[in-house]
Design a protein around this motif. Structure first.
Motif, PDB file in Angstrom:
ATOM      1  N   TYR A  93       0.842  -1.201   0.000  1.00  0.00           N
ATOM      2  CA  TYR A  93       0.000   0.000   0.000  1.00  0.00           C
ATOM      3  C   TYR A  93       0.878   1.253   0.000  1.00  0.00           C
ATOM      4  CZ  TYR A  93      -4.493  -2.317   0.860  1.00  0.00           C
ATOM      5  OH  TYR A  93      -5.638  -3.057   0.745  1.00  0.00           O
ATOM      6  N   ASP A  94       1.888   1.241   0.864  1.00  0.00           N
ATOM      7  CA  ASP A  94       2.769   2.409   0.958  1.00  0.00           C
ATOM      8  C   ASP A  94       3.548   2.634  -0.335  1.00  0.00           C
ATOM      9  OD1 ASP A  94       1.938   3.109   3.508  1.00  0.00           O
ATOM     10  OD2 ASP A  94       3.507   1.938   4.496  1.00  0.00           O
ATOM     11  N   ILE A  95       3.979   1.561  -0.980  1.00  0.00           N
ATOM     12  CA  ILE A  95       4.704   1.690  -2.248  1.00  0.00           C
ATOM     13  C   ILE A  95       3.799   2.303  -3.313  1.00  0.00           C
ATOM     14  CG2 ILE A  95       5.700   0.370  -4.168  1.00  0.00           C
ATOM     15  CD1 ILE A  95       6.836  -1.554  -1.981  1.00  0.00           C
ATOM     16  N   ALA A  96       2.573   1.791  -3.434  1.00  0.00           N
ATOM     17  CA  ALA A  96       1.630   2.322  -4.429  1.00  0.00           C
ATOM     18  C   ALA A  96       1.333   3.794  -4.152  1.00  0.00           C
ATOM     19  CB  ALA A  96       0.337   1.509  -4.421  1.00  0.00           C
ATOM     20  N   TYR A  97       1.113   4.127  -2.889  1.00  0.00           N
ATOM     21  CA  TYR A  97       0.812   5.499  -2.486  1.00  0.00           C
ATOM     22  C   TYR A  97       1.999   6.415  -2.766  1.00  0.00           C
ATOM     23  CZ  TYR A  97      -0.196   9.359   0.750  1.00  0.00           C
ATOM     24  OH  TYR A  97      -0.403  10.585   1.313  1.00  0.00           O
ATOM     25  N   ASN A  98       3.195   5.963  -2.433  1.00  0.00           N
ATOM     26  CA  ASN A  98       4.384   6.795  -2.651  1.00  0.00           C
ATOM     27  C   ASN A  98       4.666   7.026  -4.136  1.00  0.00           C
ATOM     28  OD1 ASN A  98       4.894   7.282   0.062  1.00  0.00           O
ATOM     29  ND2 ASN A  98       6.073   5.393   0.271  1.00  0.00           N
ATOM     30  N   ARG A  99       4.383   6.037  -4.973  1.00  0.00           N
ATOM     31  CA  ARG A  99       4.527   6.232  -6.426  1.00  0.00           C
ATOM     32  C   ARG A  99       3.565   7.312  -6.918  1.00  0.00           C
ATOM     33  NH1 ARG A  99       4.360   0.065  -8.235  1.00  0.00           N
ATOM     34  NH2 ARG A  99       6.446  -0.533  -7.614  1.00  0.00           N
ATOM     35  N   PHE A 100       2.328   7.230  -6.443  1.00  0.00           N
ATOM     36  CA  PHE A 100       1.329   8.227  -6.812  1.00  0.00           C
ATOM     37  C   PHE A 100       1.764   9.618  -6.344  1.00  0.00           C
ATOM     38  CE2 PHE A 100      -2.469  10.654  -5.487  1.00  0.00           C
ATOM     39  CZ  PHE A 100      -3.042  10.857  -6.729  1.00  0.00           C
ATOM     40  N   LYS A 101       2.204   9.727  -5.105  1.00  0.00           N
ATOM     41  CA  LYS A 101       2.628  11.023  -4.563  1.00  0.00           C
ATOM     42  C   LYS A 101       3.847  11.562  -5.310  1.00  0.00           C
ATOM     43  CE  LYS A 101       1.460  12.511  -0.849  1.00  0.00           C
ATOM     44  NZ  LYS A 101       0.572  13.497  -0.311  1.00  0.00           N
ATOM     45  N   LYS A 102       4.755  10.666  -5.702  1.00  0.00           N
ATOM     46  CA  LYS A 102       5.948  11.088  -6.441  1.00  0.00           C
ATOM     47  C   LYS A 102       5.556  11.687  -7.786  1.00  0.00           C
ATOM     48  CE  LYS A 102      10.265   9.400  -8.366  1.00  0.00           C
ATOM     49  NZ  LYS A 102      11.067   8.230  -8.704  1.00  0.00           N
ATOM     50  N   LEU A 103       4.645  11.024  -8.498  1.00  0.00           N
ATOM     51  CA  LEU A 103       4.203  11.551  -9.785  1.00  0.00           C
ATOM     52  C   LEU A 103       3.518  12.902  -9.588  1.00  0.00           C
ATOM     53  CD1 LEU A 103       3.693  10.825 -12.937  1.00  0.00           C
ATOM     54  CD2 LEU A 103       1.358  10.683 -12.102  1.00  0.00           C
ATOM     55  N   CYS A 104       2.709  13.004  -8.556  1.00  0.00           N
ATOM     56  CA  CYS A 104       2.023  14.276  -8.286  1.00  0.00           C
ATOM     57  C   CYS A 104       3.034  15.385  -8.007  1.00  0.00           C
ATOM     58  CB  CYS A 104       1.052  14.121  -7.113  1.00  0.00           C
ATOM     59  SG  CYS A 104      -0.403  13.139  -7.514  1.00  0.00           S
ATOM     60  N   ALA A 105       4.079  15.058  -7.270  1.00  0.00           N
ATOM     61  CA  ALA A 105       5.113  16.055  -6.989  1.00  0.00           C
ATOM     62  C   ALA A 105       5.841  16.462  -8.268  1.00  0.00           C
ATOM     63  CB  ALA A 105       6.097  15.507  -5.961  1.00  0.00           C
ATOM     64  N   GLU A 106       6.134  15.490  -9.118  1.00  0.00           N
ATOM     65  CA  GLU A 106       6.812  15.778 -10.387  1.00  0.00           C
ATOM     66  C   GLU A 106       5.959  16.666 -11.294  1.00  0.00           C
ATOM     67  OE1 GLU A 106       7.649  11.943 -12.029  1.00  0.00           O
ATOM     68  OE2 GLU A 106       9.284  11.554 -10.611  1.00  0.00           O
ATOM     69  N   ASN A 127       3.697  18.786 -10.202  1.00  0.00           N
ATOM     70  CA  ASN A 127       3.270  19.936  -9.403  1.00  0.00           C
ATOM     71  C   ASN A 127       1.775  19.921  -9.084  1.00  0.00           C
ATOM     72  OD1 ASN A 127       5.874  21.097  -9.236  1.00  0.00           O
ATOM     73  ND2 ASN A 127       5.620  21.906 -11.295  1.00  0.00           N
ATOM     74  N   VAL A 128       1.251  18.741  -8.812  1.00  0.00           N
ATOM     75  CA  VAL A 128      -0.156  18.606  -8.440  1.00  0.00           C
ATOM     76  C   VAL A 128      -0.304  18.972  -6.968  1.00  0.00           C
ATOM     77  CG1 VAL A 128      -2.060  16.978  -8.132  1.00  0.00           C
ATOM     78  CG2 VAL A 128      -0.606  16.838 -10.164  1.00  0.00           C
ATOM     79  N   GLN A 129      -1.182  19.922  -6.679  1.00  0.00           N
ATOM     80  CA  GLN A 129      -1.395  20.375  -5.314  1.00  0.00           C
ATOM     81  C   GLN A 129      -2.680  19.796  -4.720  1.00  0.00           C
ATOM     82  OE1 GLN A 129       0.873  22.401  -3.747  1.00  0.00           O
ATOM     83  NE2 GLN A 129       2.111  22.163  -5.585  1.00  0.00           N
ATOM     84  N   VAL A 130      -3.672  19.539  -5.571  1.00  0.00           N
ATOM     85  CA  VAL A 130      -4.974  19.057  -5.116  1.00  0.00           C
ATOM     86  C   VAL A 130      -5.269  17.739  -5.814  1.00  0.00           C
ATOM     87  CG1 VAL A 130      -7.448  19.564  -5.029  1.00  0.00           C
ATOM     88  CG2 VAL A 130      -5.791  21.418  -4.773  1.00  0.00           C
ATOM     89  N   TYR A 131      -5.624  16.727  -5.044  1.00  0.00           N
ATOM     90  CA  TYR A 131      -5.940  15.421  -5.611  1.00  0.00           C
ATOM     91  C   TYR A 131      -7.418  15.376  -5.974  1.00  0.00           C
ATOM     92  CZ  TYR A 131      -1.563  14.589  -3.245  1.00  0.00           C
ATOM     93  OH  TYR A 131      -0.279  14.689  -2.821  1.00  0.00           O
TER      94      TYR A 131
END
Length: 88
Positions: free
Chosen positions: A29-42, A44-48
């Motif tokens: 779960y943490d790996i999947a979540y961290n991949r998603f968060k990494k892409l969002c950071a790349e 510049n996504v501020q709101v999901y």
């Protein structure tokens, strides 16, 4: 912490929240979540939002089967609810 909540209540709530994910597969779960968060950071996504999830999984659809995408979606969605208090 609200003024009417004791530290004991807040700590008990935090422990309960940390136990919401399955113990055996928590790392997945943490790996999947961290991949998603990494892409969002790349990106510049501020709101999901639904659009952000759709774009993320559309991109992943090039490399994964639909069954894998559904499992990943479930994991990311659960983590967004637990970690960020976001229910999409």
């Amino acid at each position: 912490m609200n003024n009417c909540e004791s530290e004991e209540i807040v700590e008990a709530a935090n422990i309960a929240i940390s136990n919401l994910l399955p113990t055996k597969s928590r790392s997945l779960y943490d790996i999947a979540y961290n991949r998603f968060k990494k892409l969002c950071a790349e990106k510049n996504v501020q709101v999901y939002s639904e659009n952000v999830l759709l774009a993320y999984f559309s991109e992943n659809a090039k490399n994964y089967k639909s069954s894998t995408l559904w499992a990943q979606y479930s994991m990311v969605k659960s983590c967004l609810i637990i970690y960020d208090n976001i229910d999409i």
